[in-house]
Design a protein around this motif. Structure first.
Motif: not given
Length: 214
Positions: A84, A86, A101, A103, A105
Motif C-alpha cells: 500500500e 498513498p 498511489p 491501494p 493489496r
C-alpha cells in the motif's frame, strides 16, 4: 497416497503472534528466517485466521510506516505479502520516480516477470534493514501473477514505483533482501540520504559515491 500436510505449527505460530495484539514485531536482517524463502500458501491458515493475519500485516505496515510487508518479516514463512502506498511526495519526485498511489493489496503466492528491458535505479530501504538505504536498479515494468486473500486471480502489470514495491516484497518471499540487488557503493544512512541525496533521482549520489546508473 501421501498423508495431508500438517499445517498446525504455522497456524499456531500465527495465533501466538496475534495474541499479543497491536503491530507485530518485525524480523531484522541477520535472522535466518529472512533467507530461507517461504512455503507456497495452500490453506495453512483457516479463512478466519488468514483474515486476521492479513489485518495484522496491514496494521504493522502502516505503523512502521512502510509501503509493503511480507509474511517472513514478521516471522511467518508463508508466501503472503501486503502492499500500500498513498504516495505522499512532492509532484517533482512523483513524476521522476513514477510514484503513484497504490491501494492496499494482498499478494498470495505472487511471482513476477519483467515487461520489456527498461530498468530504473533509486534509493530503496527496508523495514528489516532499519536505518539504511541503497540504490537498487529494478525492472521499470513487471507482470505480477498470483491470487488475493480470497483466492481471486491476480494478473496485473505494474509500472514505476508500484512495480518496485511488488518486486521488493516478492523478493522477500524468495529469501532475498534489497541489499542483494543494491549498488554497494551507494549504501547510505537515512540521515545521509536526507541531508545529501534527497533529489528526485540519484545522479548526484552516483557521481559523488562512484557508481553507475543503468
Amino acid at each position: 497416497m501421501a498423508p495431508p500436510p500438517d499445517h498446525a505449527p504455522l497456524a499456531e505460530r500465527v495465533e501466538e503472534l496475534l495474541a499479543a495484539g497491536g503491530p507485530l514485531p518485525i524480523v531484522t536482517a541477520g535472522q535466518p528466517l529472512l533467507r530461507r524463502g517461504t512455503e507456497r500458501y495452500d490453506g495453512q491458515l483457516a479463512p478466519a485466521l488468514l483474515a486476521r493475519f492479513v489485518e495484522a500485516l496491514r496494521v504493522t505496515m502502516r505503523a512502521a510506516p512502510g509501503v509493503g510487508l511480507a509474511a517472513p518479516q514478521v516471522g511467518v514463512p508463508l508466501r503472503i505479502a501486503v502492499v500500500e502506498d498513498p504516495a505522499p511526495v512532492p509532484a517533482e519526485i512523483a513524476v521522476a520516480r513514477g510514484r503513484v498511489p497504490l491501494p492496499f493489496r494482498v499478494l498470495v503466492n505472487p511471482v513476477y516477470e519483467p515487461v520489456g528491458t527498461a530498468r530504473a535505479a533509486f534509493f530503496e530501504g527496508c523495514l528489516s534493514v532499519p536505518g539504511w538505504q541503497a540504490v537498487v536498479a529494478r525492472h521499470s515494468e513487471v507482470r505480477l501473477r498470483g491470487v488475493d486473500e480470497h483466492g481471486r486471480t491476480l494478473d496485473e502489470v505494474f509500472t514505476g514505483w508500484p512495480a518496485r514495491i511488488v518486486q521488493h516484497e516478492t523478493d522477500h518471499l524468495d529469501g532475498m533482501l534489497y541489499l542483494d540487488r543494491a549498488e554497494p557503493r551507494s549504501l547510505s544512512s537515512n540521515e545521509a540520504v536526507a541531508a545529501l541525496w534527497a533529489q528526485p533521482v540519484p545522479e548526484a549520489a552516483a557521481r559523488a559515491l562512484g557508481f553507475e546508473l543503468p
